[in-house]
Motif scaffolding. Structure first.
Motif, PDB file in Angstrom:
ATOM      1  N   PHE A 139     -18.330  -5.303 -16.358  1.00 59.12           N
ATOM      2  CA  PHE A 139     -19.298  -4.423 -17.021  1.00 59.12           C
ATOM      3  C   PHE A 139     -19.970  -5.135 -18.200  1.00 59.12           C
ATOM      4  CE2 PHE A 139     -16.680  -0.729 -15.301  1.00 59.12           C
ATOM      5  CZ  PHE A 139     -17.582  -0.439 -14.289  1.00 59.12           C
ATOM      6  N   ALA A 140     -19.212  -5.952 -18.915  1.00 54.34           N
ATOM      7  CA  ALA A 140     -19.773  -6.658 -20.071  1.00 54.34           C
ATOM      8  C   ALA A 140     -20.701  -7.803 -19.659  1.00 54.34           C
ATOM      9  CB  ALA A 140     -18.647  -7.206 -20.951  1.00 54.34           C
ATOM     10  N   GLN A 141     -20.433  -8.428 -18.512  1.00 53.19           N
ATOM     11  CA  GLN A 141     -21.163  -9.630 -18.115  1.00 53.19           C
ATOM     12  C   GLN A 141     -22.268  -9.404 -17.091  1.00 53.19           C
ATOM     13  OE1 GLN A 141     -20.663 -12.621 -19.596  1.00 53.19           O
ATOM     14  NE2 GLN A 141     -19.300 -11.435 -20.914  1.00 53.19           N
ATOM     15  N   SER A 142     -22.409  -8.185 -16.617  1.00 51.79           N
ATOM     16  CA  SER A 142     -23.405  -7.938 -15.569  1.00 51.79           C
ATOM     17  C   SER A 142     -24.051  -6.577 -15.787  1.00 51.79           C
ATOM     18  CB  SER A 142     -22.736  -7.978 -14.193  1.00 51.79           C
ATOM     19  OG  SER A 142     -21.957  -6.808 -13.992  1.00 51.79           O
ATOM     20  N   SER A 143     -24.913  -6.226 -14.876  1.00 49.99           N
ATOM     21  CA  SER A 143     -25.559  -4.921 -14.951  1.00 49.99           C
ATOM     22  C   SER A 143     -24.842  -3.893 -14.075  1.00 49.99           C
ATOM     23  CB  SER A 143     -27.028  -5.049 -14.542  1.00 49.99           C
ATOM     24  OG  SER A 143     -27.127  -5.649 -13.268  1.00 49.99           O
ATOM     25  N   LEU A 144     -23.623  -4.201 -13.626  1.00 57.45           N
ATOM     26  CA  LEU A 144     -22.881  -3.226 -12.825  1.00 57.45           C
ATOM     27  C   LEU A 144     -22.692  -1.940 -13.616  1.00 57.45           C
ATOM     28  CD1 LEU A 144     -20.057  -5.343 -11.129  1.00 57.45           C
ATOM     29  CD2 LEU A 144     -22.076  -4.345 -10.052  1.00 57.45           C
ATOM     30  N   ARG A 145     -22.814  -0.820 -12.911  1.00 55.28           N
ATOM     31  CA  ARG A 145     -22.598   0.464 -13.555  1.00 55.28           C
ATOM     32  C   ARG A 145     -21.419   1.216 -12.948  1.00 55.28           C
ATOM     33  NH1 ARG A 145     -24.002   4.337 -10.335  1.00 55.28           N
ATOM     34  NH2 ARG A 145     -25.487   3.976  -8.665  1.00 55.28           N
ATOM     35  N   ARG A 146     -20.943   0.770 -11.750  1.00 56.53           N
ATOM     36  CA  ARG A 146     -19.854   1.473 -11.062  1.00 56.53           C
ATOM     37  C   ARG A 146     -19.066   0.488 -10.212  1.00 56.53           C
ATOM     38  NH1 ARG A 146     -18.474   6.600  -9.023  1.00 56.53           N
ATOM     39  NH2 ARG A 146     -17.739   6.584  -6.871  1.00 56.53           N
ATOM     40  N   ILE A 147     -17.735   0.614 -10.268  1.00 56.63           N
ATOM     41  CA  ILE A 147     -16.846  -0.182  -9.415  1.00 56.63           C
ATOM     42  C   ILE A 147     -15.911   0.796  -8.707  1.00 56.63           C
ATOM     43  CG2 ILE A 147     -15.107  -1.999  -9.296  1.00 56.63           C
ATOM     44  CD1 ILE A 147     -16.237  -3.072 -11.968  1.00 56.63           C
ATOM     45  N   GLU A 148     -15.803   0.655  -7.384  1.00 58.75           N
ATOM     46  CA  GLU A 148     -14.960   1.541  -6.583  1.00 58.75           C
ATOM     47  C   GLU A 148     -13.724   0.810  -6.083  1.00 58.75           C
ATOM     48  OE1 GLU A 148     -17.460   2.997  -3.422  1.00 58.75           O
ATOM     49  OE2 GLU A 148     -18.460   4.439  -4.758  1.00 58.75           O
ATOM     50  N   LEU A 149     -12.653   1.558  -5.917  1.00 54.97           N
ATOM     51  CA  LEU A 149     -11.390   1.062  -5.374  1.00 54.97           C
ATOM     52  C   LEU A 149     -10.901   2.100  -4.374  1.00 54.97           C
ATOM     53  CD1 LEU A 149      -8.423  -0.251  -7.502  1.00 54.97           C
ATOM     54  CD2 LEU A 149      -8.044   1.322  -5.633  1.00 54.97           C
ATOM     55  N   THR A 150     -10.580   1.663  -3.167  1.00 56.67           N
ATOM     56  CA  THR A 150     -10.009   2.563  -2.171  1.00 56.67           C
ATOM     57  C   THR A 150      -8.646   2.044  -1.753  1.00 56.67           C
ATOM     58  OG1 THR A 150     -11.082   1.411  -0.331  1.00 56.67           O
ATOM     59  CG2 THR A 150     -12.251   3.314  -1.260  1.00 56.67           C
ATOM     60  N   HIS A 151      -7.790   2.974  -1.331  1.00 57.57           N
ATOM     61  CA  HIS A 151      -6.473   2.612  -0.803  1.00 57.57           C
ATOM     62  C   HIS A 151      -5.986   3.709   0.125  1.00 57.57           C
ATOM     63  CE1 HIS A 151      -4.242   5.527  -3.227  1.00 57.57           C
ATOM     64  NE2 HIS A 151      -5.105   5.230  -4.196  1.00 57.57           N
ATOM     65  N   ALA A 152      -5.110   3.362   1.050  1.00 50.12           N
ATOM     66  CA  ALA A 152      -4.511   4.370   1.924  1.00 50.12           C
ATOM     67  C   ALA A 152      -3.734   5.364   1.069  1.00 50.12           C
ATOM     68  CB  ALA A 152      -3.583   3.705   2.936  1.00 50.12           C
ATOM     69  N   VAL A 153      -3.818   6.622   1.417  1.00 45.78           N
ATOM     70  CA  VAL A 153      -3.126   7.665   0.662  1.00 45.78           C
ATOM     71  C   VAL A 153      -1.631   7.348   0.551  1.00 45.78           C
ATOM     72  CG1 VAL A 153      -2.480  10.116   0.700  1.00 45.78           C
ATOM     73  CG2 VAL A 153      -4.841   9.433   1.180  1.00 45.78           C
ATOM     74  N   GLU A 154      -1.063   6.785   1.602  1.00 50.51           N
ATOM     75  CA  GLU A 154       0.373   6.481   1.605  1.00 50.51           C
ATOM     76  C   GLU A 154       0.750   5.341   0.655  1.00 50.51           C
ATOM     77  OE1 GLU A 154      -0.766   8.058   5.668  1.00 50.51           O
ATOM     78  OE2 GLU A 154      -1.577   6.589   4.283  1.00 50.51           O
ATOM     79  N   ASN A 155      -0.212   4.586   0.198  1.00 51.71           N
ATOM     80  CA  ASN A 155       0.061   3.460  -0.694  1.00 51.71           C
ATOM     81  C   ASN A 155       0.089   3.969  -2.144  1.00 51.71           C
ATOM     82  OD1 ASN A 155       0.238   1.049  -2.066  1.00 51.71           O
ATOM     83  ND2 ASN A 155      -1.375   0.030  -0.895  1.00 51.71           N
ATOM     84  N   ALA A 156       1.188   4.610  -2.493  1.00 55.39           N
ATOM     85  CA  ALA A 156       1.334   5.228  -3.820  1.00 55.39           C
ATOM     86  C   ALA A 156       1.267   4.193  -4.939  1.00 55.39           C
ATOM     87  CB  ALA A 156       2.642   6.011  -3.886  1.00 55.39           C
ATOM     88  N   ALA A 157       1.738   2.978  -4.692  1.00 56.82           N
ATOM     89  CA  ALA A 157       1.704   1.940  -5.723  1.00 56.82           C
ATOM     90  C   ALA A 157       0.260   1.622  -6.102  1.00 56.82           C
ATOM     91  CB  ALA A 157       2.427   0.686  -5.255  1.00 56.82           C
ATOM     92  N   SER A 158      -0.636   1.530  -5.122  1.00 59.16           N
ATOM     93  CA  SER A 158      -2.039   1.250  -5.429  1.00 59.16           C
ATOM     94  C   SER A 158      -2.689   2.416  -6.165  1.00 59.16           C
ATOM     95  CB  SER A 158      -2.823   0.916  -4.163  1.00 59.16           C
ATOM     96  OG  SER A 158      -2.688  -0.457  -3.867  1.00 59.16           O
TER      97      SER A 158
END
Length: 189
Positions: free
Chosen positions: A124-143
């Motif tokens: 966010f500080a070094q670019s013009s990105l405004r949003r970052i997404e992360l997906t994971h399987a519901v069963e992957n509680a650690a993620s």
């Protein structure tokens, strides 16, 4: 204004984050063959030394602007702890996705959430990105815990969204962090 992410080295607590090196291909191969990585990272294509070398080489080449990949190195031991990558970077809409792989010996120590927070803050500080997404399987509680500790709020459920390493299609959680919603955790210096 669009700004491209340039290769960088970050110092985050006891870890160094830097673009991958082919010298670490054996550690990348070990990580790529880890059963948990194979299960929860179905796009991991590391199966032998040649593919590990190519993965490191591709991760080190940020010139296309579509990704920013970091190896995670424990500073005290110079040991490879995994990698984290912003990928699917879309400069036109200022979004990206993030994924990570953590070596078995480094799991459960807060490494993933710490580097996730740091890489998001850096991006966010070094670019013009405004949003970052992360997906994971519901069963992957650690993620799910990693995402939340890294400042990525749970937005919604994505039903039957992706086929994982077990061959099954899993529901996923979609987490996101925006430029306006920094994490509560530490930021890189």
């Amino acid at each position: 204004m669009k700004r491209v992410l340039e290769p960088a080295t970050l110092v985050v607590e006891g870890f160094l984050l830097r673009p991958p090196s082919t010298a670490e291909h054996r550690a990348a191969l070990e990580l790529g063959l880890d059963p948990d990585v194979r299960l929860w990272n179905p796009r991991c294509r590391i199966t032998d030394e040649a593919s590990a070398i190519e993965d490191c080489r591709a991760g080190a080449d940020w010139s296309g602007g579509g990704h920013a990949t970091f190896s995670i190195i424990e500073r005290a031991t110079d040991r490879y702890a995994g990698n984290i990558a912003l990928h699917g970077i879309d400069a036109d809409v200022a979004t990206a996705k993030v994924g990570y792989r953590i070596a078995g010996w480094a799991r459960g120590r807060g490494v993933a959430s710490t580097v996730l927070d740091a890489v998001a803050a850096w991006a966010f500080a070094q670019s013009s990105l405004r949003r970052i997404e992360l997906t994971h399987a519901v069963e992957n509680a650690a993620s799910c815990r990693v995402a939340q500790k890294g400042g990525f709020g749970l937005e919604r459920l994505l039903p039957a969204n992706k086929r994982f390493g077990d061959g099954r299609v899993h529901d996923e959680h979609l987490h996101a962090r925006t430029h306006a919603s920094p994490a509560d955790g530490p930021l890189p210096h």
